[in-house]
Design an enzyme around this catalytic site. Structure first.
Site, PDB file in Angstrom:
ATOM      1  CD  GLU A 227      -2.835  -0.831   2.557  1.00 29.85           C
ATOM      2  OE1 GLU A 227      -3.037   0.334   2.963  1.00 29.85           O
ATOM      3  OE2 GLU A 227      -3.305  -1.832   3.109  1.00 29.85           O
ATOM      4  CG  ASN A 228       3.415   4.656  -1.460  1.00 32.30           C
ATOM      5  OD1 ASN A 228       3.836   5.073  -2.538  1.00 32.30           O
ATOM      6  ND2 ASN A 228       3.576   5.331  -0.353  1.00 32.30           N
TER       7      ASN A 228
END
Length: 408
Positions: A251-252
């Site tokens: 996740e980013n």
């Protein structure tokens, strides 16, 4: 049902139920799925589910419930890993890991030992809480010391942090084929001693304060700031702490700014450029990064924020029955990054940005004039292409699929 009947993750029996569920998934999908995540962001799950009550099951068992839930989740993860390792790995040839979210903690004063210790404590109470048992067999020593001391000062005979038996430590240690790592932003950290008489809580146990620099760009959500250099430091920290594991960035991303043009998400383009570039630096540092997945493909349901926070590359019109989807500028920009496998030179990268913003302006005009039918057909094609290339692979690091599914 599991919450109402057994008390959810407060009950140790959940580890067995989770193992049975994982076994079913391995049996049904294991011929296609080769990368498995047992849990995604369990720290948020236990903190907001059992400490603050913001998430399901909405309990406020401060300073106790979240530690018990985390204890059982760690053991459930280990059981799922062992089940795969003994029953499925030889014929399915897959991998099992866990995904942990953590912001970077930077000391306010790098020359102040108290701030340095507080920043280390921040990371251990965040990432180390789950990663240390999996990679080293037990909770971080700083967690055991701080929670144990405060528990004693509060008149308790035992620490509020549960303990693993020697057998459990051995069973849990090494139960990860890779480390999933989610990251969004950074905090400055300074020490603050919280009196034990204030009562037990996760925040008080850490004895620290989180601060932000007012000069950091705001990315839309109240907690999310643009601090790309923290990403590189977190990746290097994880490599050093846990013995150079294969890392998948799971996740980013950046959410939607208020009062913005719907499709012209220039701040997300800036975010992607800065954070991916810092990740490439971490690769050059020697961090074993296997893949990167941006958060997220579509605008979607985001915890207690519902549909208000939009992280997607594609804008979703939730108020229309068939939920039409429209590409934001970041779609075109991200596709260019993937195609080039990085950033070739500043002039070309700037041309990506300008072309992407020109495309989004056209889409905004089409939406304003109601030309949705033609646009919808155009979108479907690009969305299909984008599904293929969304996972960003680096040189010599390709042949990687979405965790949990080869066909998202």
């Amino acid at each position: 049902m599991l919450q109402a009947t057994y008390g959810g993750w407060q009950n140790a029996s959940m580890t067995r139920y989770f193992r049975d569920y994982a076994d079913l998934c391995f049996e049904v999908f294991g011929d296609r799925v080769k990368h498995w995540l047992t849990f995604s962001d369990p720290r948020t799950m236990v903190e907001k589910g059992y400490e603050t009550g913001l998430h399901a099951p909405g309990l406020r068992l401060q300073g106790t419930g979240l530690y018990v839930a985390a204890h059982h989740i760690i053991k459930a993860h280990a059981q799922a890993w062992h089940s795969y390792n003994t029953k499925w790995r030889s014929k399915q040839q897959g991998m099992v890991g866990i995904s942990l979210n953590c912001d970077w903690g930077e000391p306010v004063d790098i020359n102040n030992p108290n701030d340095i210790e507080a920043a280390e404590r921040y990371l251990q109470f965040c990432l180390g809480w789950f990663a240390n048992p999996i990679y080293a067999g037990d909770y971080p020593q700083v967690m055991k010391d701080h929670i144990g001391t405060k528990s004693a000062e509060q008149g308790l005979e035992m620490s509020r942090l549960p303990t693993f038996s020697l057998q459990e430590k051995s069973y849990i240690k090494g139960t990860s084929d890779f480390l999933g790592l989610g990251h969004f932003t950074t905090r400055y950290i300074t020490q603050r001693k919280y009196p034990s008489h204030q009562g037990p809580s996760y925040q008080n146990d850490r004895d620290l304060v989180e601060l932000v620099d007012p000069n950091w760009p705001d990315m839309g959500s109240s907690w999310l700031y643009y601090v790309p250099w923290g990403f590189r430091r977190l990746l290097n920290f994880a490599q050093t702490q846990y013995g150079d594991p294969p890392i998948y960035v799971t996740e980013n991303g950046a959410s939607q700014k208020l009062h913005c043009t719907q499709f012209c998400d220039e701040w997300r383009i800036q975010y992607l450029k800065g954070y991916i570039n810092e990740m490439l630096k971490a690769i050059n540092d020697g961090v074993n990064i296997k893949g990167y997945t941006s958060w997220s493909l579509l605008d979607k349901f985001e915890w207690e924020k519902g549909y208000a926070d939009r992280y997607g590359f594609y804008y979703v019109e939730f108020n229309v029955r068939n939920k039409p989807r429209y590409p934001k500028a970041s779609v075109q920009y991200y596709k260019e990054i993937i195609t080039a496998n990085g950033f070739p030179n500043p002039r070309e990268v700037e041309s990506w940005r300008l072309n992407a913003l020109e495309t989004c302006s056209i889409n905004n005009q089409m939406l304003a004039t109601g030309a949705t039918a033609e646009m919808g057909s155009h979108l479907h094609l690009h969305l299909s292409e984008f599904r293929i290339t969304l996972l960003f692979c680096f040189k010599n690091l390709c042949n990687v699929y979405f965790l949990g599914s080869e066909n998202y």
